[in-house]
Motif scaffolding. Structure first.
Motif, PDB file in Angstrom:
ATOM      1  N   ILE A   1       0.838  -1.207   0.000  1.00  0.00           N
ATOM      2  CA  ILE A   1       0.000   0.000   0.000  1.00  0.00           C
ATOM      3  C   ILE A   1       0.869   1.252   0.000  1.00  0.00           C
ATOM      4  CG2 ILE A   1      -1.572   1.379   1.437  1.00  0.00           C
ATOM      5  CD1 ILE A   1      -2.868  -1.359   2.259  1.00  0.00           C
ATOM      6  N   PHE A   2       1.853   1.304   0.903  1.00  0.00           N
ATOM      7  CA  PHE A   2       2.719   2.478   0.966  1.00  0.00           C
ATOM      8  C   PHE A   2       3.633   2.551  -0.261  1.00  0.00           C
ATOM      9  CE2 PHE A   2       1.648   2.630   5.541  1.00  0.00           C
ATOM     10  CZ  PHE A   2       1.334   3.981   5.635  1.00  0.00           C
ATOM     11  N   GLY A   3       4.077   1.412  -0.768  1.00  0.00           N
ATOM     12  CA  GLY A   3       4.897   1.400  -1.977  1.00  0.00           C
ATOM     13  C   GLY A   3       4.150   1.999  -3.155  1.00  0.00           C
ATOM     14  N   GLU A   4       2.877   1.634  -3.316  1.00  0.00           N
ATOM     15  CA  GLU A   4       2.056   2.193  -4.400  1.00  0.00           C
ATOM     16  C   GLU A   4       1.846   3.689  -4.208  1.00  0.00           C
ATOM     17  OE1 GLU A   4       0.849   1.093  -7.391  1.00  0.00           O
ATOM     18  OE2 GLU A   4       2.238  -0.534  -6.949  1.00  0.00           O
ATOM     19  N   ARG A   5       1.655   4.107  -2.965  1.00  0.00           N
ATOM     20  CA  ARG A   5       1.478   5.541  -2.684  1.00  0.00           C
ATOM     21  C   ARG A   5       2.734   6.316  -3.075  1.00  0.00           C
ATOM     22  NH1 ARG A   5      -0.562   8.950   2.081  1.00  0.00           N
ATOM     23  NH2 ARG A   5      -0.056  10.971   1.201  1.00  0.00           N
ATOM     24  N   ILE A   6       3.891   5.798  -2.692  1.00  0.00           N
ATOM     25  CA  ILE A   6       5.166   6.447  -3.027  1.00  0.00           C
ATOM     26  C   ILE A   6       5.351   6.489  -4.539  1.00  0.00           C
ATOM     27  CG2 ILE A   6       7.680   6.172  -2.879  1.00  0.00           C
ATOM     28  CD1 ILE A   6       7.108   5.030   0.028  1.00  0.00           C
ATOM     29  N   LYS A   7       5.045   5.391  -5.206  1.00  0.00           N
ATOM     30  CA  LYS A   7       5.170   5.329  -6.668  1.00  0.00           C
ATOM     31  C   LYS A   7       4.305   6.400  -7.326  1.00  0.00           C
ATOM     32  CE  LYS A   7       4.356   2.140 -10.502  1.00  0.00           C
ATOM     33  NZ  LYS A   7       4.035   0.736 -10.842  1.00  0.00           N
ATOM     34  N   ARG A   8       3.038   6.528  -6.885  1.00  0.00           N
ATOM     35  CA  ARG A   8       2.141   7.541  -7.450  1.00  0.00           C
ATOM     36  C   ARG A   8       2.676   8.949  -7.221  1.00  0.00           C
ATOM     37  NH1 ARG A   8      -1.802   4.419  -5.054  1.00  0.00           N
ATOM     38  NH2 ARG A   8      -2.143   5.993  -3.446  1.00  0.00           N
ATOM     39  N   GLU A   9       3.190   9.220  -6.008  1.00  0.00           N
ATOM     40  CA  GLU A   9       3.717  10.548  -5.708  1.00  0.00           C
ATOM     41  C   GLU A   9       4.920  10.884  -6.584  1.00  0.00           C
ATOM     42  OE1 GLU A   9       4.529  11.401  -1.594  1.00  0.00           O
ATOM     43  OE2 GLU A   9       2.412  11.216  -1.042  1.00  0.00           O
ATOM     44  N   VAL A  10       5.823   9.932  -6.749  1.00  0.00           N
ATOM     45  CA  VAL A  10       7.024  10.176  -7.553  1.00  0.00           C
ATOM     46  C   VAL A  10       6.644  10.387  -9.017  1.00  0.00           C
ATOM     47  CG1 VAL A  10       9.185   9.163  -8.381  1.00  0.00           C
ATOM     48  CG2 VAL A  10       8.580   9.006  -5.958  1.00  0.00           C
ATOM     49  N   LEU A  11       5.771   9.541  -9.565  1.00  0.00           N
ATOM     50  CA  LEU A  11       5.353   9.709 -10.960  1.00  0.00           C
ATOM     51  C   LEU A  11       4.616  11.034 -11.156  1.00  0.00           C
ATOM     52  CD1 LEU A  11       4.271   6.074 -11.864  1.00  0.00           C
ATOM     53  CD2 LEU A  11       6.230   7.351 -12.786  1.00  0.00           C
ATOM     54  N   HIS A  12       3.792  11.430 -10.181  1.00  0.00           N
ATOM     55  CA  HIS A  12       3.102  12.714 -10.267  1.00  0.00           C
ATOM     56  C   HIS A  12       4.112  13.863 -10.255  1.00  0.00           C
ATOM     57  CE1 HIS A  12      -0.110  15.621  -9.847  1.00  0.00           C
ATOM     58  NE2 HIS A  12       0.591  16.187  -8.883  1.00  0.00           N
ATOM     59  N   THR A  13       5.141  13.750  -9.444  1.00  0.00           N
ATOM     60  CA  THR A  13       6.182  14.781  -9.384  1.00  0.00           C
ATOM     61  C   THR A  13       6.921  14.865 -10.720  1.00  0.00           C
ATOM     62  OG1 THR A  13       6.414  14.508  -7.000  1.00  0.00           O
ATOM     63  CG2 THR A  13       8.268  15.514  -8.156  1.00  0.00           C
TER      64      THR A  13
END
Length: 192
Positions: free
Chosen positions: A125-137
């Motif tokens: 769950i946290f890995g997916e959240r981090i992935k989304r944040e980085v891709l959004h950035t």
């Protein structure tokens, strides 16, 4: 980061850089959000986008994230963060694979009660959240049509043959990104 480091990084990135927003609340200094600078102008960054930039830089130690799990909001503090870049030619594009080896601790006592299965679910769950944040950035830089975050200098250093005789603008347009968080939760000072 100090001003000298910022100016050096900005020069290495062709005038691009990120200035974090610093504020004082209740007598404590808080860093969150910021401004990304490029030759095309300035780009405001939210707290999550600035945190994504810190993950890209491998400097997100101390970052706090929250995720909902089984009806509860679970806080996670990042304790160790690295960013490993790998570049490869894929047809007409260059694949930039960013692997993020991370360690984190569940806050508020929740981490001591987790079964191995729940721990694995939270890592995902946290890995997916981090992935989304980085891709959004990264999308901020794609929208600005320039490398705001120092990815091209990494590629030139690691894989000089990919960037030989090609303009930075053309290189930036050819990049495709893949983000792979590798989060390991720690419990009571021990990695599981």
């Amino acid at each position: 980061m100090d001003l000298d480091t910022f100016l050096t990084e900005q020069a290495e990135r062709g005038g691009n850089g990120v200035i974090p927003r610093i504020s004082v609340k209740e007598g404590k200094i808080e860093v969150g959000g910021g401004i990304a600078l490029s030759e095309h102008g300035t780009h405001a960054m939210t707290n999550a986008e600035e945190r994504g930039y810190l993950f890209l830089s491998g400097e997100a130690e101390g970052a706090l994230l929250e995720a909902e799990y089984e009806g509860k909001v679970i806080p996670l503090e990042i304790g160790k963060c690295e960013a490993e870049y790998d570049f490869s030619l894929q047809a007409e594009n260059i694949l930039c694979r960013i692997t993020l080896p991370l360690e984190g601790t569940i806050q508020g006592g929740e981490g001591t009660l987790l079964s191995p299965e729940k721990r694995k679910e939270l890592e995902q769950i946290f890995g997916e959240r981090i992935k989304r944040e980085v891709l959004h950035t990264i999308k901020i830089a794609e929208h600005a049509k320039t490398d705001l975050f120092g990815i091209l200098p990494r590629m030139a250093q690691q894989e000089p043959s990919l960037s030989a005789d090609v303009s930075d603008e053309a290189l930036w347009r050819s990049l495709q990104f893949e983000v792979v968080p590798d989060l390991k939760l720690k419990d009571m000072g021990r990695k599981r």
